[in-house]
Design a protein around this motif. Structure first.
Motif, mmCIF file in Angstrom:
data_model
loop_
_atom_site.group_PDB
_atom_site.id
_atom_site.type_symbol
_atom_site.label_atom_id
_atom_site.label_comp_id
_atom_site.label_asym_id
_atom_site.label_seq_id
_atom_site.Cartn_x
_atom_site.Cartn_y
_atom_site.Cartn_z
ATOM 1 N N LEU A 26 0.752 -1.350 0.313
ATOM 2 C CA LEU A 26 0.222 -0.349 0.167
ATOM 3 C C LEU A 26 0.429 1.055 0.015
ATOM 4 C CD1 LEU A 26 -2.764 -1.016 2.544
ATOM 5 C CD2 LEU A 26 -2.823 -0.744 0.211
ATOM 6 N N ARG A 27 2.081 1.267 1.390
ATOM 7 C CA ARG A 27 2.581 2.357 0.604
ATOM 8 C C ARG A 27 3.523 2.709 -0.418
ATOM 9 N NH1 ARG A 27 7.457 1.618 3.471
ATOM 10 N NH2 ARG A 27 6.732 -0.907 4.652
ATOM 11 N N VAL A 28 3.836 1.227 -1.001
ATOM 12 C CA VAL A 28 4.962 1.826 -2.247
ATOM 13 C C VAL A 28 3.649 2.124 -2.968
ATOM 14 C CG1 VAL A 28 5.779 0.244 -4.552
ATOM 15 C CG2 VAL A 28 6.312 -0.609 -1.827
ATOM 16 N N ILE A 29 2.564 1.639 -3.446
ATOM 17 C CA ILE A 29 1.420 2.007 -4.566
ATOM 18 C C ILE A 29 1.564 3.849 -4.317
ATOM 19 C CG2 ILE A 29 -0.482 1.402 -5.260
ATOM 20 C CD1 ILE A 29 -0.344 -1.470 -4.617
ATOM 21 N N VAL A 82 8.485 3.471 -11.833
ATOM 22 C CA VAL A 82 7.824 2.479 -11.544
ATOM 23 C C VAL A 82 8.594 0.997 -11.647
ATOM 24 C CG1 VAL A 82 6.993 1.211 -13.250
ATOM 25 C CG2 VAL A 82 5.425 3.500 -12.955
ATOM 26 N N GLY A 83 10.142 1.056 -12.210
ATOM 27 C CA GLY A 83 11.116 0.620 -11.696
ATOM 28 C C GLY A 83 10.891 -0.012 -10.221
ATOM 29 N N GLU A 84 10.897 0.866 -9.928
ATOM 30 C CA GLU A 84 11.486 0.702 -8.286
ATOM 31 C C GLU A 84 10.222 0.032 -7.609
ATOM 32 O OE1 GLU A 84 14.365 0.516 -6.760
ATOM 33 O OE2 GLU A 84 15.584 1.512 -8.657
ATOM 34 N N VAL A 85 8.888 0.275 -7.559
ATOM 35 C CA VAL A 85 7.767 0.047 -7.969
ATOM 36 C C VAL A 85 8.056 -1.046 -7.753
ATOM 37 C CG1 VAL A 85 5.360 0.041 -7.551
ATOM 38 C CG2 VAL A 85 6.431 2.178 -7.469
ATOM 39 N N CYS A 86 8.262 -2.538 -9.390
ATOM 40 C CA CYS A 86 8.195 -3.343 -9.528
ATOM 41 C C CYS A 86 9.277 -3.880 -8.513
ATOM 42 C CB CYS A 86 8.662 -3.180 -11.054
ATOM 43 S SG CYS A 86 7.108 -2.954 -11.993
ATOM 44 N N ALA A 87 10.222 -3.255 -8.544
ATOM 45 C CA ALA A 87 11.010 -4.050 -7.306
ATOM 46 C C ALA A 87 10.907 -3.755 -6.271
ATOM 47 C CB ALA A 87 12.797 -3.259 -7.652
ATOM 48 N N ALA A 146 8.159 -5.218 -5.814
ATOM 49 C CA ALA A 146 6.816 -6.047 -5.438
ATOM 50 C C ALA A 146 7.913 -7.373 -5.408
ATOM 51 C CB ALA A 146 6.030 -6.279 -6.572
ATOM 52 N N LEU A 147 9.215 -7.399 -6.315
ATOM 53 C CA LEU A 147 9.977 -8.588 -6.485
ATOM 54 C C LEU A 147 10.266 -9.117 -5.758
ATOM 55 C CD1 LEU A 147 10.787 -7.385 -9.854
ATOM 56 C CD2 LEU A 147 9.811 -9.093 -9.355
ATOM 57 N N ASP A 151 15.223 3.768 -1.090
ATOM 58 C CA ASP A 151 15.496 4.562 -1.607
ATOM 59 C C ASP A 151 15.909 4.970 -2.808
ATOM 60 O OD1 ASP A 151 16.251 4.291 1.206
ATOM 61 O OD2 ASP A 151 19.185 4.135 0.938
ATOM 62 N N HIS A 152 15.961 4.045 -3.722
ATOM 63 C CA HIS A 152 15.580 4.830 -4.943
ATOM 64 C C HIS A 152 13.974 5.181 -5.053
ATOM 65 C CE1 HIS A 152 19.096 1.622 -6.565
ATOM 66 N NE2 HIS A 152 19.459 2.108 -5.651
ATOM 67 N N LEU A 153 12.777 4.735 -4.403
ATOM 68 C CA LEU A 153 12.013 4.602 -4.845
ATOM 69 C C LEU A 153 11.053 6.114 -3.752
ATOM 70 C CD1 LEU A 153 8.965 2.956 -5.429
ATOM 71 C CD2 LEU A 153 8.724 2.737 -2.518
#
Length: 212
Positions: free
Chosen positions: A19-22, A59-64, A66-67, A93-95
């Motif tokens: 939830l926090r990432v999204i 978005v790449g960091e969102v995916c990271a 999740a992975l 950090d990247h996010l």
């Protein structure tokens, strides 16, 4: 006696993190690499271009996230789970850095984040269920493709946008380290057809996130 986290604990923690990432809520453990770099004068077109590229990176960091969340949850050993958790914290950090930079550029995170997160979580789960070696191999290939993607962004960002460039360069360095760590833990090479599918999916993600 140390408390041992149960599967339910990990599920609740993972759901909270998702939830926090999204929603774009992330906290960095390290200062942004752009901390002491002044923001440069850029035209409106250049700022939009930088924002589009940084949105892709976010978005790449969102995916990271999740992975690493899914792979850590379904890892077979504590050692591998700990590696995924450590890498996930560094990726957070990247996010945070990319979200902050988007705000500075007067832009926004992608509205498609929930879809990207769900897709990446599913892929990470499949890799983890196959086994730790395959899961680590998936990380190695992901980081290889991400490194190439970040290298291209260093070429595409406006030359004077030192703040964005500093963030992207540090992300690149961290991704190389994560891939090397996964390789050292016993990664199995990802089959070429899977690599090709990953590249196509990455292309779709980058081409859409740039705009929305």
């Amino acid at each position: 006696m140390a408390y041992k986290h149960t599967p339910l604990d990990r599920f609740i923690s993972g759901a909270d993190k998702a939830l926090r990432v999204i929603t774009g809520v992330a906290s960095a453990s390290r200062p942004t690499p752009a901390l002491h770099i002044p923001d440069a004068q850029m035209s409106d077109a250049e700022r939009r271009h930088s924002a589009g590229l940084m949105r892709v990176n976010h978005v790449g960091e969102v995916c990271a996230q999740a992975l690493y969340n899914s792979q850590g949850r379904f890892a077979k050993t504590e050692e591998i789970r700990a590696q995924f958790e450590q890498a996930g914290r560094e990726e957070e950090d990247h996010l945070a850095w990319t979200a902050q930079r988007l705000e500075e550029l007067g832009s926004h995170i992608s509205v498609l984040n929930p879809l990207f997160y769900a897709g990446a979580y599913a892929l990470g789960t499949v890799a983890a269920v196959i086994g730790d070696g395959a899961s680590l191999g998936f990380v190695v290939e992901t980081e290889r493709q991400v490194e190439a993607h970040l290298e291209s962004h260093l070429q595409k960002l406006p030359e004077q946008d030192g703040r964005s460039r500093a963030i992207v360069d540090q992300m690149r360095i961290d991704e190389i380290e994560h891939g090397a760590a996964a390789q050292a833990l016993g990664a199995i090479n990802t089959p070429a057809p899977v690599q090709a599918v990953m590249a196509v999916m990455g292309k779709v993600m980058t081409s859409t996130a740039y705009y929305i």
